[in-house]
Design a protein around this motif. Structure first.
Motif, PDB file in Angstrom:
ATOM      1  N   PRO A   1      24.481 -18.437   1.394  1.00  0.00           N
ATOM      2  CA  PRO A   1      23.299 -18.702   0.673  1.00  0.00           C
ATOM      3  C   PRO A   1      23.454 -18.128  -0.809  1.00  0.00           C
ATOM      4  CG  PRO A   1      23.026 -16.551   2.094  1.00  0.00           C
ATOM      5  CD  PRO A   1      24.410 -17.219   2.166  1.00  0.00           C
ATOM      6  N   PRO A   2      22.924 -18.815  -1.532  1.00  0.00           N
ATOM      7  CA  PRO A   2      22.933 -18.692  -2.868  1.00  0.00           C
ATOM      8  C   PRO A   2      22.539 -17.381  -3.593  1.00  0.00           C
ATOM      9  CG  PRO A   2      20.804 -20.070  -2.667  1.00  0.00           C
ATOM     10  CD  PRO A   2      21.485 -19.729  -1.230  1.00  0.00           C
ATOM     11  N   ALA A   3      23.148 -17.015  -4.566  1.00  0.00           N
ATOM     12  CA  ALA A   3      23.013 -15.835  -5.254  1.00  0.00           C
ATOM     13  C   ALA A   3      21.661 -15.345  -5.592  1.00  0.00           C
ATOM     14  CB  ALA A   3      23.929 -15.604  -6.451  1.00  0.00           C
ATOM     15  N   TRP A   4      20.801 -16.389  -6.121  1.00  0.00           N
ATOM     16  CA  TRP A   4      19.669 -16.146  -6.461  1.00  0.00           C
ATOM     17  C   TRP A   4      18.594 -15.553  -5.422  1.00  0.00           C
ATOM     18  CZ3 TRP A   4      15.609 -18.882  -3.985  1.00  0.00           C
ATOM     19  CH2 TRP A   4      16.040 -20.060  -3.567  1.00  0.00           C
ATOM     20  N   LEU A   5      18.850 -16.133  -4.191  1.00  0.00           N
ATOM     21  CA  LEU A   5      18.053 -15.848  -2.908  1.00  0.00           C
ATOM     22  C   LEU A   5      17.799 -14.280  -2.703  1.00  0.00           C
ATOM     23  CD1 LEU A   5      16.446 -17.603  -1.103  1.00  0.00           C
ATOM     24  CD2 LEU A   5      18.442 -17.414   0.614  1.00  0.00           C
ATOM     25  N   ALA A   6      18.885 -13.727  -3.082  1.00  0.00           N
ATOM     26  CA  ALA A   6      18.958 -12.128  -2.691  1.00  0.00           C
ATOM     27  C   ALA A   6      18.200 -11.414  -3.747  1.00  0.00           C
ATOM     28  CB  ALA A   6      20.236 -11.526  -2.940  1.00  0.00           C
ATOM     29  N   THR A   7      17.626 -12.069  -4.793  1.00  0.00           N
ATOM     30  CA  THR A   7      16.643 -11.234  -5.723  1.00  0.00           C
ATOM     31  C   THR A   7      15.222 -11.626  -5.444  1.00  0.00           C
ATOM     32  OG1 THR A   7      16.320 -13.274  -7.195  1.00  0.00           O
ATOM     33  CG2 THR A   7      18.384 -11.826  -7.525  1.00  0.00           C
ATOM     34  N   VAL A   8      15.157 -12.381  -4.076  1.00  0.00           N
ATOM     35  CA  VAL A   8      13.925 -12.810  -3.661  1.00  0.00           C
ATOM     36  C   VAL A   8      13.128 -12.087  -2.683  1.00  0.00           C
ATOM     37  CG1 VAL A   8      12.711 -15.067  -3.088  1.00  0.00           C
ATOM     38  CG2 VAL A   8      14.138 -15.138  -5.075  1.00  0.00           C
ATOM     39  N   ASP A   9      11.737 -11.905  -2.591  1.00  0.00           N
ATOM     40  CA  ASP A   9      11.202 -11.547  -1.351  1.00  0.00           C
ATOM     41  C   ASP A   9      10.917 -12.748  -0.647  1.00  0.00           C
ATOM     42  OD1 ASP A   9       9.646 -10.515   0.695  1.00  0.00           O
ATOM     43  OD2 ASP A   9       8.098  -9.520  -0.757  1.00  0.00           O
ATOM     44  N   ARG A  10      11.957 -13.004   0.227  1.00  0.00           N
ATOM     45  CA  ARG A  10      11.866 -14.254   1.218  1.00  0.00           C
ATOM     46  C   ARG A  10      10.711 -14.128   2.021  1.00  0.00           C
ATOM     47  NH1 ARG A  10      16.143 -15.448   4.268  1.00  0.00           N
ATOM     48  NH2 ARG A  10      16.855 -13.077   4.768  1.00  0.00           N
ATOM     49  N   GLY A  11      10.339 -13.130   2.614  1.00  0.00           N
ATOM     50  CA  GLY A  11       9.373 -12.972   3.801  1.00  0.00           C
ATOM     51  C   GLY A  11       8.029 -13.470   3.070  1.00  0.00           C
TER      52      GLY A  11
ATOM     53  N   LEU B   1      19.746 -34.007  -2.002  1.00  0.00           N
ATOM     54  CA  LEU B   1      20.228 -32.928  -1.259  1.00  0.00           C
ATOM     55  C   LEU B   1      20.494 -33.379   0.192  1.00  0.00           C
ATOM     56  CD1 LEU B   1      17.817 -29.739  -2.092  1.00  0.00           C
ATOM     57  CD2 LEU B   1      19.969 -30.589  -3.246  1.00  0.00           C
ATOM     58  N   ALA B   2      19.757 -34.278   0.803  1.00  0.00           N
ATOM     59  CA  ALA B   2      20.001 -34.938   1.982  1.00  0.00           C
ATOM     60  C   ALA B   2      21.217 -35.583   2.193  1.00  0.00           C
ATOM     61  CB  ALA B   2      18.820 -35.569   2.467  1.00  0.00           C
ATOM     62  N   SER B   3      21.259 -36.238   1.123  1.00  0.00           N
ATOM     63  CA  SER B   3      22.446 -37.291   0.921  1.00  0.00           C
ATOM     64  C   SER B   3      23.756 -36.399   0.663  1.00  0.00           C
ATOM     65  CB  SER B   3      22.135 -37.956  -0.080  1.00  0.00           C
ATOM     66  OG  SER B   3      23.161 -38.864  -0.536  1.00  0.00           O
ATOM     67  N   ASP B   4      23.698 -35.566  -0.193  1.00  0.00           N
ATOM     68  CA  ASP B   4      24.816 -34.661  -0.398  1.00  0.00           C
ATOM     69  C   ASP B   4      25.187 -33.834   0.773  1.00  0.00           C
ATOM     70  OD1 ASP B   4      24.900 -35.685  -2.903  1.00  0.00           O
ATOM     71  OD2 ASP B   4      24.189 -34.017  -3.857  1.00  0.00           O
ATOM     72  N   GLY B   5      24.338 -33.465   1.686  1.00  0.00           N
ATOM     73  CA  GLY B   5      24.471 -32.568   2.706  1.00  0.00           C
ATOM     74  C   GLY B   5      24.402 -33.432   4.201  1.00  0.00           C
ATOM     75  N   ASP B   6      23.708 -32.707   4.807  1.00  0.00           N
ATOM     76  CA  ASP B   6      23.889 -33.454   6.463  1.00  0.00           C
ATOM     77  C   ASP B   6      22.331 -34.200   6.877  1.00  0.00           C
ATOM     78  OD1 ASP B   6      25.601 -33.710   8.192  1.00  0.00           O
ATOM     79  OD2 ASP B   6      25.689 -31.753   8.987  1.00  0.00           O
ATOM     80  N   GLY B   7      21.596 -34.671   5.960  1.00  0.00           N
ATOM     81  CA  GLY B   7      20.467 -35.391   6.004  1.00  0.00           C
ATOM     82  C   GLY B   7      19.216 -34.518   5.941  1.00  0.00           C
ATOM     83  N   ILE B   8      18.141 -35.000   6.281  1.00  0.00           N
ATOM     84  CA  ILE B   8      16.880 -34.590   5.788  1.00  0.00           C
ATOM     85  C   ILE B   8      16.499 -32.982   6.480  1.00  0.00           C
ATOM     86  CG2 ILE B   8      14.358 -34.740   5.632  1.00  0.00           C
ATOM     87  CD1 ILE B   8      14.719 -38.033   5.165  1.00  0.00           C
ATOM     88  N   ALA B   9      16.696 -33.281   7.826  1.00  0.00           N
ATOM     89  CA  ALA B   9      16.374 -32.254   8.710  1.00  0.00           C
ATOM     90  C   ALA B   9      17.162 -30.799   8.400  1.00  0.00           C
ATOM     91  CB  ALA B   9      16.333 -32.653  10.072  1.00  0.00           C
ATOM     92  N   ALA B  10      18.343 -31.120   8.159  1.00  0.00           N
ATOM     93  CA  ALA B  10      19.221 -30.029   7.860  1.00  0.00           C
ATOM     94  C   ALA B  10      18.958 -29.515   6.693  1.00  0.00           C
ATOM     95  CB  ALA B  10      20.950 -30.548   7.771  1.00  0.00           C
ATOM     96  N   VAL B  11      18.579 -29.817   5.697  1.00  0.00           N
ATOM     97  CA  VAL B  11      18.035 -29.198   4.385  1.00  0.00           C
ATOM     98  C   VAL B  11      16.792 -28.533   4.535  1.00  0.00           C
ATOM     99  CG1 VAL B  11      17.196 -29.760   2.042  1.00  0.00           C
ATOM    100  CG2 VAL B  11      19.163 -31.020   2.752  1.00  0.00           C
ATOM    101  N   LEU B  12      15.982 -29.253   5.265  1.00  0.00           N
ATOM    102  CA  LEU B  12      14.874 -28.574   5.619  1.00  0.00           C
ATOM    103  C   LEU B  12      14.994 -27.321   6.532  1.00  0.00           C
ATOM    104  CD1 LEU B  12      12.077 -31.582   6.161  1.00  0.00           C
ATOM    105  CD2 LEU B  12      12.384 -30.272   4.300  1.00  0.00           C
ATOM    106  N   ARG B  13      15.673 -27.537   7.636  1.00  0.00           N
ATOM    107  CA  ARG B  13      16.262 -26.543   8.364  1.00  0.00           C
ATOM    108  C   ARG B  13      16.763 -25.243   7.582  1.00  0.00           C
ATOM    109  NH1 ARG B  13      19.284 -28.887  11.916  1.00  0.00           N
ATOM    110  NH2 ARG B  13      17.513 -29.756  13.343  1.00  0.00           N
ATOM    111  N   GLY B  14      17.428 -25.563   6.678  1.00  0.00           N
ATOM    112  CA  GLY B  14      18.091 -24.278   5.734  1.00  0.00           C
ATOM    113  C   GLY B  14      17.074 -23.710   4.911  1.00  0.00           C
ATOM    114  N   TRP B  15      15.917 -24.481   4.621  1.00  0.00           N
ATOM    115  CA  TRP B  15      14.966 -23.920   3.550  1.00  0.00           C
ATOM    116  C   TRP B  15      14.101 -22.868   4.697  1.00  0.00           C
ATOM    117  CZ3 TRP B  15      13.176 -28.668   0.657  1.00  0.00           C
ATOM    118  CH2 TRP B  15      14.088 -29.013  -0.465  1.00  0.00           C
TER     119      TRP B  15
END
Ligand SMILES: C[S@@+](CC[C@H](N)C(=O)[O-])C[C@H]1O[C@@H](n2cnc3c(N)ncnc32)[C@H](O)[C@@H]1O
Length: 334
Positions: free
Chosen positions: A217-227, A241-255
């Motif tokens: 996970p990116p460093a900034w995420l640790a500074t955020v109240d994710r819940g 992001l989908a093009s650089d990564g593994d498609g649309i669903a993979a990015v959305l799943r990550g988020w």
């Protein structure tokens, strides 16, 4: 002298550009952006007239008259019908003329390359995109009203650029808190200074960093109240992001993994529209398609977005179309 017969028919009859369109269009684009930097379009669209006070400003105003965008009344200038259209759409002009120019410039040295890296002027892209968003206030309004529905929460804007959308939405969803994240730290620093100046930094926070889901996970995420994050939005970035990564669903799943309590998604992106001749597509679509084709960033069809949404259990509650290819979907979980 014998006449040279062209090898291919000169006109396809489908709206070919003339040499005049090419040269004068380029100059008109530069004048439109300069006039925007001087605040002219904002003034003119508010119903006021402008009065240039220097020789350069006068020359630009006369150029805009000759292009048909302004008319002169004494020493002042006002909008024509076409000028109104140009002023409303100046964000597209800025992105194409200034934002993407460094990418297109690389073509000259790159005939041997499969792709060229996107090289943008980040501040120009950010400002142009925000102006594109502002041209359709009713779409921002609909998103803001959706955010204001139900219990107030926290909305994250992934790839927020100069936070222009976040600021507009914060004015509509007045109980919502906002977090904006963008990879361009210079753009974020300028936007954060503006937020502080406008006293908006109690409800809106900005962070610099990547929003591409990676194994770590990116460093900034640790500074955020994710819940606490209840809505994730992203505009005109998911395709990349989908093009650089593994498609649309993979990015959305990550988020969705980053923010386990998401109840709403707002996704705006440019959908792939194709046609063999430039003029068969709505304006800006061919430029958008060519820019992405040379950088190797894929564009995705509406079906591909909707398949990914459905696969992850999201239902489209509203679809808001701007300029045919720019589509925003407001989604909720089944
Ligand atoms: C086309 S602009 C759209 C800006 C804004 N979302 C809007 O629609 O007005 C794409 C934005 O994504 C940002 N960006 C690109 N790659 C990113 C990444 N990996 N993580 C976070 N932001 C990124 C760029 O800096 C830029 O501000």
């Amino acid at each position: 002298m014998t006449a040279v017969t062209p090898l291919v028919p000169q006109h396809s009859g489908l709206g070919d550009f003339t040499i005049r369109d090419v040269i004068e269009g380029q100059t008109a684009g530069q004048l439109i952006v300069a006039a925007d930097d001087w605040g002219w379009w904002a003034t003119l669209l508010s119903g006021d007239t402008i009065a240039p006070t220097t020789g350069i400003a006068q020359t630009v105003a006369e150029g805009l008259v000759r292009a048909g965008f302004l008319i002169r009344r004494g020493h002042r200038y006002q909008l024509t019908h076409t000028g109104h259209d140009v002023g409303k759409n100046r964000g597209f002009v800025r992105v194409a003329v200034r934002g993407w120019e460094p990418t297109f410039r690389q073509l000259s040295d790159s005939p041997h390359r499969e792709y060229i890296p996107a090289a943008t002027e980040p501040g120009e892209v950010a400002r142009g995109c925000t102006d594109i968003a502002r041209r359709r206030p009713e779409i921002l309004e609909a998103i803001g009203r959706a955010l204001a529905t139900g219990a107030p929460g926290c909305t994250v804007d992934l790839g927020c650029a100069d936070a222009g959308r976040v600021m507009a939405l914060a004015g509509i969803a007045e109980q919502e808190r906002f977090l904006g994240v963008d990879i361009e730290d210079g753009v974020i620093a300028t936007a954060a200074a503006e937020l502080a100046e406008r006293g908006l930094d109690d409800r809106i926070s900005l962070l610099a960093g990547s929003v591409q889901p990676e194994p770590e996970p990116p460093a900034w995420l640790a500074t955020v109240d994710r819940g606490a994050v209840t809505t994730a939005m992203s505009f005109f970035l998911l395709h990349q992001l989908a093009s650089d990564g593994d498609g649309i669903a993979a990015v959305l799943r990550g988020w969705m993994d980053w923010f386990p309590n998401l109840r709403r998604l707002v996704i705006g992106d440019g959908y792939l529209l194709e046609a063999p001749y430039w003029a068969q597509q709505p304006w800006f679509s061919p430029t958008y398609e060519i820019y992405h084709a040379v950088t190797g960033v894929r564009l995705w069809t509406r079906q591909e977005y909707e398949q990914a949404f459905a696969e992850l259990g999201w239902t489209v509650r509203r679809r808001l179309e701007d300029h045919t290819m720019l589509v925003t979907s407001i989604l909720e979980r089944d």
